[in-house]
Design a protein around this motif. Structure first.
Motif, short mmCIF file in Angstrom:
data_model
loop_
_atom_site.label_atom_id
_atom_site.label_comp_id
_atom_site.label_asym_id
_atom_site.label_seq_id
_atom_site.Cartn_x
_atom_site.Cartn_y
_atom_site.Cartn_z
N ARG A 187 6.28 -0.37 -3.00
CA ARG A 187 5.96 1.05 -2.86
C ARG A 187 6.64 1.65 -1.63
O ARG A 187 6.81 2.87 -1.54
CB ARG A 187 4.45 1.25 -2.74
N GLU B 200 8.36 10.52 -4.92
CA GLU B 200 8.14 11.86 -4.37
C GLU B 200 8.76 12.92 -5.27
O GLU B 200 8.15 13.96 -5.55
CB GLU B 200 8.71 11.95 -2.96
N TRP C 199 1.80 3.24 -10.44
CA TRP C 199 2.12 4.19 -9.37
C TRP C 199 3.00 5.33 -9.90
O TRP C 199 2.80 6.50 -9.56
CB TRP C 199 2.80 3.41 -8.26
N ARG D 265 2.51 1.72 7.71
CA ARG D 265 1.45 2.42 6.99
C ARG D 265 0.08 1.81 7.29
O ARG D 265 -0.90 2.53 7.47
CB ARG D 265 1.72 2.38 5.49
N VAL E 65 -3.04 3.77 8.85
CA VAL E 65 -4.37 3.80 8.25
C VAL E 65 -5.43 3.43 9.29
O VAL E 65 -6.46 4.10 9.43
CB VAL E 65 -4.45 2.86 7.03
N SER F 255 -3.26 8.08 8.27
CA SER F 255 -3.00 8.11 6.83
C SER F 255 -4.21 7.53 6.11
O SER F 255 -4.92 6.68 6.66
CB SER F 255 -1.74 7.29 6.50
N SER F 256 -4.40 7.97 4.87
CA SER F 256 -5.46 7.41 4.03
C SER F 256 -4.90 6.94 2.69
O SER F 256 -5.66 6.60 1.78
CB SER F 256 -6.55 8.46 3.80
N THR F 257 -3.58 6.89 2.57
CA THR F 257 -2.94 6.51 1.32
C THR F 257 -2.28 5.14 1.47
O THR F 257 -1.39 4.97 2.30
CB THR F 257 -1.86 7.55 0.93
N TYR F 258 -2.75 4.19 0.67
CA TYR F 258 -2.20 2.83 0.76
C TYR F 258 -2.65 2.03 -0.45
O TYR F 258 -3.65 2.38 -1.11
CB TYR F 258 -2.67 2.14 2.05
N ASN G 287 -4.73 -0.43 -2.17
CA ASN G 287 -6.00 -1.00 -1.75
C ASN G 287 -6.49 -2.07 -2.73
O ASN G 287 -5.77 -2.49 -3.63
CB ASN G 287 -7.03 0.11 -1.58
N ASP H 256 -6.22 -1.25 -6.40
CA ASP H 256 -4.85 -1.39 -6.90
C ASP H 256 -4.54 -2.85 -7.20
O ASP H 256 -3.92 -3.17 -8.22
CB ASP H 256 -3.86 -0.85 -5.86
#
Length: 333
Positions: free
Chosen positions: A127, A137, A185, A293, A297, A302-305, A307, A310
């Motif tokens: 990713r 994106e 994704w 990243r 976090v 950031s809060s996007t990863y 986890n 996933d």
């Protein structure tokens, strides 16, 4: 965690992927590599010596309040247990995929993580490949319209050792699991039905080990979006990693990386370099970017990863595809 000057990491595992993560932590300006744990003491000592840290016992790490986070890069069968122990000890966890090869064990682990309120980052490093991230994106921005088909080609340059195949969990759980995460994704929806064909075409020893080395999979979402994945354990020309997303207004592609961008054109043919040889070269940047990243976090930037859920869904799809291969029928997820 956001006001720490340095995040102190300890790492479980001193094998090949452990070397990559240890160097990445060592070189990061916001991180400190505080120790290495491995079941082979000499391996832990050697890796620790290389990066000026200490070889430790698991108990030392988990009981030390100054250790903020752990990287779990040890053998797959240790991942869930170490994740639970680290979560209970108040550590943030970066865990290499898969969390475990058994879905019930994964669910039990994720229950502990949730109960402890721990951060669990799963190492789906692709990713963070700059080309794949840019593709994602642009797709998300609507550049190619509504997503209709995701096509992923992922082929290794050669077979791993038979001993590895016998304990890896098989091609779907070990190799394709990265592509399944990429498919989820990029599709933007969860697959609800899958189908797979798979064979041992590269070497009979793979079949003897109870595995396959060549596979084609199709995934379908509830809205009808499709993903197709092809895997092989043998690509004579290098490490083949390509992605295309086809949509209502066009397509977006991320091609192989090569050592140079030089292209030679003559009357006879046009030639360019083969793809890079393997994942260490192809995805070198991703290990640094995923650590960036993870640290973002932990610091609240950031809060996007990727986890635990996933990790769970990629394994669920892998299990369903294995079932489809074994039964010759589509499987509802």
């Amino acid at each position: 965690m956001s006001d720490w000057n340095t995040i102190r990491f300890c790492q479980f595992g001193a094998g090949r992927i452990g070397h990559i993560h240890a160097e990445t932590v060592f070189r990061h300006p916001e991180a400190e590599l505080a120790g290495i744990v491995d079941v082979v003491p000499d391996a832990a000592e050697a890796l620790a010596l290389r990066f000026g840290t200490r070889a430790l016992r698991a108990e030392d790490v988990l009981e030390d309040p100054s250790i903020d986070a752990v990287i779990i890069a040890s053998a797959t069968h240790t991942h869930a247990d170490l994740t639970e122990r680290a979560a209970r000890a108040g550590k943030a966890v970066f865990c290499e995929k898969p969390i475990d090869l058994d879905m019930a064990r994964v669910d039990a682990c994720l229950t502990v993580v949730a109960e402890q309120g721990a951060t669990l980052f799963v190492g789906f490093n692709r990713r963070f490949d700059p080309s794949f991230a840019a593709l994602k994106e642009r797709v998300a921005n609507g550049d190619i319209g509504r997503v209709e088909i995701v096509s992923i080609t992922s082929r290794d340059p050669g077979l791993p050792p038979v001993q590895y195949l016998e304990t890896s969990g098989g091609l779907f759980r070990d190799m394709m699991i990265h592509d399944l995460d990429m498919a989820r994704w990029l599709l933007g929806e969860e697959p609800v039905e899958v189908f797979a064909f798979a064979q041992a075409l590269v070497d009979p020893v793979v079949d003897q080990a109870g595995d396959v080395d060549t596979a084609a999979a199709v995934l379908k979402t509830a809205s009808g979006r499709l993903a197709q994945i092809n895997n092989s354990r043998r690509a004579a020309y290098g490490y083949d990693q390509r992605v295309e997303v086809f949509g209502s207004l066009g397509s977006a592609r991320a091609e192989n990386r090569t050592a140079t961008s030089v292209e030679i054109s003559t009357e006879q043919a046009t030639r360019r370099d083969n793809p890079l040889p393997f994942f260490l070269e192809r995805y070198q940047d991703t290990y640094r970017l995923e650590l960036d990243r993870f640290i973002d976090v932990l610091r609240g930037r950031s809060s996007t990863y990727p986890n635990g859920q996933d990790g769970r869904m990629a394994l669920r799809l892998a299990d369903a595809l294995l079932e489809s291969h074994q039964t010759g029928a589509p499987v509802v997820v």
